[in-house]
Write a protein that holds these residues in place. Structure first.
Motif, PDB file in Angstrom:
ATOM      1  N   GLU A 168      33.303 -17.924  76.715  1.00  0.00           N
ATOM      2  CA  GLU A 168      33.012 -16.508  76.467  1.00  0.00           C
ATOM      3  C   GLU A 168      33.639 -15.624  77.528  1.00  0.00           C
ATOM      4  OE1 GLU A 168      28.793 -16.251  76.186  1.00  0.00           O
ATOM      5  OE2 GLU A 168      28.685 -17.455  74.347  1.00  0.00           O
ATOM      6  N   ALA A 169      33.628 -16.072  78.783  1.00  0.00           N
ATOM      7  CA  ALA A 169      34.239 -15.282  79.848  1.00  0.00           C
ATOM      8  C   ALA A 169      35.750 -15.202  79.690  1.00  0.00           C
ATOM      9  CB  ALA A 169      33.876 -15.876  81.208  1.00  0.00           C
ATOM     10  N   ALA A 170      36.373 -16.314  79.326  1.00  0.00           N
ATOM     11  CA  ALA A 170      37.826 -16.314  79.152  1.00  0.00           C
ATOM     12  C   ALA A 170      38.238 -15.428  77.984  1.00  0.00           C
ATOM     13  CB  ALA A 170      38.319 -17.740  78.935  1.00  0.00           C
ATOM     14  N   VAL A 171      37.500 -15.508  76.899  1.00  0.00           N
ATOM     15  CA  VAL A 171      37.792 -14.654  75.744  1.00  0.00           C
ATOM     16  C   VAL A 171      37.629 -13.180  76.120  1.00  0.00           C
ATOM     17  CG1 VAL A 171      36.969 -13.996  73.441  1.00  0.00           C
ATOM     18  CG2 VAL A 171      37.244 -16.411  74.024  1.00  0.00           C
ATOM     19  N   ALA A 172      36.579 -12.892  76.879  1.00  0.00           N
ATOM     20  CA  ALA A 172      36.377 -11.514  77.333  1.00  0.00           C
ATOM     21  C   ALA A 172      37.511 -11.055  78.239  1.00  0.00           C
ATOM     22  CB  ALA A 172      35.040 -11.397  78.065  1.00  0.00           C
ATOM     23  N   ALA A 173      37.983 -11.948  79.109  1.00  0.00           N
ATOM     24  CA  ALA A 173      39.080 -11.590  80.007  1.00  0.00           C
ATOM     25  C   ALA A 173      40.315 -11.186  79.217  1.00  0.00           C
ATOM     26  CB  ALA A 173      39.399 -12.763  80.933  1.00  0.00           C
ATOM     27  N   GLU A 174      40.643 -11.955  78.193  1.00  0.00           N
ATOM     28  CA  GLU A 174      41.813 -11.594  77.379  1.00  0.00           C
ATOM     29  C   GLU A 174      41.565 -10.289  76.632  1.00  0.00           C
ATOM     30  OE1 GLU A 174      45.085 -13.681  74.453  1.00  0.00           O
ATOM     31  OE2 GLU A 174      43.041 -14.520  74.471  1.00  0.00           O
ATOM     32  N   ARG A 175      40.360 -10.113  76.118  1.00  0.00           N
ATOM     33  CA  ARG A 175      40.050  -8.922  75.326  1.00  0.00           C
ATOM     34  C   ARG A 175      40.148  -7.645  76.152  1.00  0.00           C
ATOM     35  NH1 ARG A 175      35.123 -10.049  74.245  1.00  0.00           N
ATOM     36  NH2 ARG A 175      34.089  -8.570  75.651  1.00  0.00           N
ATOM     37  N   ILE A 176      39.720  -7.677  77.417  1.00  0.00           N
ATOM     38  CA  ILE A 176      39.694  -6.441  78.220  1.00  0.00           C
ATOM     39  C   ILE A 176      40.966  -6.256  79.046  1.00  0.00           C
ATOM     40  CG2 ILE A 176      37.177  -6.445  78.282  1.00  0.00           C
ATOM     41  CD1 ILE A 176      37.283  -7.404  81.160  1.00  0.00           C
ATOM     42  N   GLY A 177      41.954  -7.131  78.842  1.00  0.00           N
ATOM     43  CA  GLY A 177      43.267  -6.843  79.401  1.00  0.00           C
ATOM     44  C   GLY A 177      43.717  -7.652  80.590  1.00  0.00           C
ATOM     45  N   PHE A 178      42.989  -8.697  80.954  1.00  0.00           N
ATOM     46  CA  PHE A 178      43.461  -9.552  82.039  1.00  0.00           C
ATOM     47  C   PHE A 178      44.652 -10.396  81.570  1.00  0.00           C
ATOM     48  CE2 PHE A 178      39.585  -8.230  83.977  1.00  0.00           C
ATOM     49  CZ  PHE A 178      39.738  -8.450  85.339  1.00  0.00           C
ATOM     50  N   ASP A 179      45.396 -10.916  82.531  1.00  0.00           N
ATOM     51  CA  ASP A 179      46.651 -11.609  82.237  1.00  0.00           C
ATOM     52  C   ASP A 179      46.510 -13.121  82.144  1.00  0.00           C
ATOM     53  OD1 ASP A 179      48.478  -9.256  82.352  1.00  0.00           O
ATOM     54  OD2 ASP A 179      47.687  -9.138  84.400  1.00  0.00           O
ATOM     55  N   GLY A 180      45.319 -13.640  82.358  1.00  0.00           N
ATOM     56  CA  GLY A 180      45.052 -15.065  82.330  1.00  0.00           C
ATOM     57  C   GLY A 180      43.705 -15.283  82.967  1.00  0.00           C
ATOM     58  N   VAL A 181      43.347 -16.539  83.210  1.00  0.00           N
ATOM     59  CA  VAL A 181      42.103 -16.857  83.917  1.00  0.00           C
ATOM     60  C   VAL A 181      42.368 -17.995  84.900  1.00  0.00           C
ATOM     61  CG1 VAL A 181      40.504 -16.108  82.111  1.00  0.00           C
ATOM     62  CG2 VAL A 181      41.362 -18.462  82.097  1.00  0.00           C
ATOM     63  N   GLU A 182      41.569 -18.019  85.960  1.00  0.00           N
ATOM     64  CA  GLU A 182      41.543 -19.170  86.843  1.00  0.00           C
ATOM     65  C   GLU A 182      40.154 -19.791  86.761  1.00  0.00           C
ATOM     66  OE1 GLU A 182      43.515 -19.735  90.788  1.00  0.00           O
ATOM     67  OE2 GLU A 182      41.456 -19.559  91.562  1.00  0.00           O
ATOM     68  N   LEU A 183      40.087 -21.098  86.524  1.00  0.00           N
ATOM     69  CA  LEU A 183      38.838 -21.841  86.470  1.00  0.00           C
ATOM     70  C   LEU A 183      38.597 -22.466  87.845  1.00  0.00           C
ATOM     71  CD1 LEU A 183      39.429 -23.620  83.043  1.00  0.00           C
ATOM     72  CD2 LEU A 183      38.451 -21.345  83.473  1.00  0.00           C
ATOM     73  N   HIS A 184      37.449 -22.166  88.447  1.00  0.00           N
ATOM     74  CA  HIS A 184      37.166 -22.612  89.812  1.00  0.00           C
ATOM     75  C   HIS A 184      36.628 -24.046  89.773  1.00  0.00           C
ATOM     76  CE1 HIS A 184      36.360 -22.693  93.946  1.00  0.00           C
ATOM     77  NE2 HIS A 184      35.716 -21.554  94.111  1.00  0.00           N
ATOM     78  N   GLY A 185      37.501 -24.992  90.100  1.00  0.00           N
ATOM     79  CA  GLY A 185      37.112 -26.392  90.155  1.00  0.00           C
ATOM     80  C   GLY A 185      37.221 -26.967  91.545  1.00  0.00           C
ATOM     81  N   ALA A 186      37.046 -26.128  92.560  1.00  0.00           N
ATOM     82  CA  ALA A 186      37.273 -26.540  93.950  1.00  0.00           C
ATOM     83  C   ALA A 186      36.012 -26.402  94.792  1.00  0.00           C
ATOM     84  CB  ALA A 186      38.400 -25.701  94.555  1.00  0.00           C
TER      85      ALA A 186
END
Length: 380
Positions: A168-186
Motif C-alpha cells: 500500500e505504501a509503494a502504490v501510494a508513493a507512485e500515485r503521489i509522484g515519487f520516482d521509486g521506493v527503497e525497502l529498508h532491509g538493513a
C-alpha cells in the motif's frame, strides 16, 4: 580501498565532475548524476506528518546537485512498524499530502526522490508511540542480542499484513509522484531480522538456511513489484551489521551473499543499497571489493555504496556528539570509474552542508566542512 584512502588528496574538479555527473538508469528512472542522499532519521515530523520544513530540507539538497534523494525512514501502515510519533509515516491522508509536497519540491529543484519504507520489528518496545498498544513483532520475537523472546513471533496473518502495508505504501508513493521506493532491509530492522540467523530461529519455511531466511523479504519485494508499474524502481537496502552488533554478518563468503541476494533480485529488486559503516573497507578476504562492489558482481544490478563518505570517522560516533574530519574521495572515484558500483549515498557530510554535492561537482573542495555534531543541531 586501502589504508592510503584515509590520507588521499582532493581529486581534480574535472575528474570529480566527469565521474559523478554521469546519469544512471534505475529501471525506468534516469537519475541525473551519481550522488544520492542517504536516509537519515531526524524526528522533525510531529504526528508523523512531514511539513513544509521537511519539503524544504530535501529540496535544498536536490537544488544543490543531489541526483537522488532517499528520504529518512518512514513507517508503513502497520501498527507495530514504529517507535516514535515524530518520525514520518507513509500512510494517512495528512501524512501522504505532506509527502506529495516534498516530492513536488524536489522535482521543482531538479532532483529525483524515493521514500524509504520502514518497519522496525523487534527494535520496538511495548508501549512506544505512535500506537502504544501495538505489540513488538518479529520472525521469532527476539530482540538483537537477546536469548529469549520479548515479543511475538509473527504468524502467517502477521506476515501477510506487513506485506500488504509495504504494498500500500509503494502504490501510494507512485500515485503521489515519487520516482521509486527503497525497502529498508538493513541495520537489524524487521526485514533484516528475517535475513539474519541471530534473530530468525523459525522452523517453518521462513527460517533455516540463508535462502529460507530470505523468503519473507523476497515475497515482499515480489508483491511490491506486482503492485506498481513495471518501470517503477524498487531499491532494496541491506547491511551486514546490526544495531549494537557491528560485527554481525549475513554472509561470511561471496557464495553465501549470492544465496541471499539472488532471490531478492529475481523477485524484482532493481537496485541494491549496500550499507556499510566505512565504504573503503573490503568485504571479504582476497578482494578489494566492498559490499556494494560484491553486490553488483553477484547480481548484475545497479548498486549504491555508502558509509562515511567525505569524512574520516564512523557515522555512529555522530550519535555521541562526536565530529569527524574531512577525508578525500579519490578512492571513491577510482571505484566508480572501474564500475565496481554505480552511485554513492552521502550522509553526515550532506546533512551538515546542503551544498556538498555542488561543491564536489564544481571542485570547490576548499569550501567543504568537517562534521560538527554540535553545530548540526541548528542546521536544516
Amino acid at each position: 580501498m586501502t589504508a592510503s584512502a584515509h590520507t588521499s588528496t582532493s581529486p581534480s574538479a574535472s575528474r570529480a565532475a566527469e565521474i559523478l555527473s554521469r546519469p544512471i538508469a534505475l529501471n525506468g528512472l534516469t537519475v541525473p548524476n551519481r550522488i544520492a542522499m542517504a536516509p537519515m532519521t531526524r524526528q522533525f515530523s510531529p504526528g508523523g506528518i512531514p511539513g513544509e520544513n521537511v519539503a524544504s530540507y530535501y529540496a535544498r539538497r536536490a537544488g544543490a546537485g543531489v541526483g537522488l534523494i532517499v528520504t529518512e525512514g518512514t513507517y508503513v501502515g502497520h501498527e507495530s512498524a514504529g517507535q516514535s510519533d515524530r518520525i514520518p509515516r507513509f500512510h494517512g491522508e495528512e501524512q501522504l499530502a505532506g509527502w506529495a509536497k516534498a516530492a513536488d519540491a524536489v522535482h521543482a529543484a531538479g532532483g529525483r526522490i524515493v521514500p524509504q519504507l520502514w518497519h522496525i520489528g523487534m527494535v520496538r518496545e511495548q508501549g512506544q508511540p505512535p500506537y502504544a498498544d501495538a505489540p513488538a513483532v518479529g520472525p521469532s520475537g527476539l530482540r538483537i542480542g537477546a536469548t529469549e523472546p520479548t515479543g511475538r513471533a509473527m504468524t502467517q496473518d502477521d506476515l501477510d499484513d506487513v506485506i500488504d502495508a509495504f504494498v500500500e505504501a509503494a502504490v501510494a508513493a507512485e500515485r503521489i509522484g515519487f520516482d521509486g521506493v527503497e525497502l529498508h532491509g538493513a541495520h537489524g530492522y524487521l526485514l533484516d531480522q528475517f535475513l539474519w540467523a541471530g534473530t530468525n530461529r523459525r522452523t517453518d519455511s521462513y527460517g533455516g538456511d540463508p535462502v529460507a531466511r530470505t523468503k519473507f523479504a523476497a515475497e515482499l519485494v515480489g508483491a511490491v513489484r506486482e503492485a506498481v508499474s513495471p518501470e517503477f524502481p524498487i531499491i532494496f537496502r541491506y547491511s551486514q551489521w546490526k544495531q549494537d552488533v557491528y560485527k554481525a554478518r549475513l554472509a561470511e563468503t561471496p557464495e553465501e551473499l549470492e544465496s541471499i541476494l539472488a532471490p531478492l533480485a529475481a523477485a524484482g529488486a532493481d537496485a541494491f543499497h549496500a550499507s556499510t559503516r566505512r565504504y573503503w573497507l573490503p568485504e571479504f578476504d582476497g578482494s578489494d571489493l566492498n559490499l556494494a562492489g560484491w553486490t553488483k558482481k553477484l547480481t548484475g544490478k545497479p548498486t549504491i555504496t555508502v558509509g562515511s563518505v567525505g569524512l574520516d570517522g564512523d557515522f555512529l560516533k555522530g550519535f555521541k556528539g562526536e565530529g569527524a574530519p574531512l577525508k578525500g574521495i579519490d578512492d571513491l572515484l577510482d571505484a566508480l570509474e572501474r564500475e565496481e558500483y554505480d552511485m554513492v549515498a552521502v550522509g553526515r557530510a550532506l546533512l551538515q552542508d546542503p551544498q556538498w554535492a555542488s561543491k564536489i561537482l564544481a571542485g570547490r573542495f576548499d569550501e567543504l566542512k568537517p562534521y560538527d555534531a554540535v553545530a548540526l543541531k541548528t542546521l536544516s
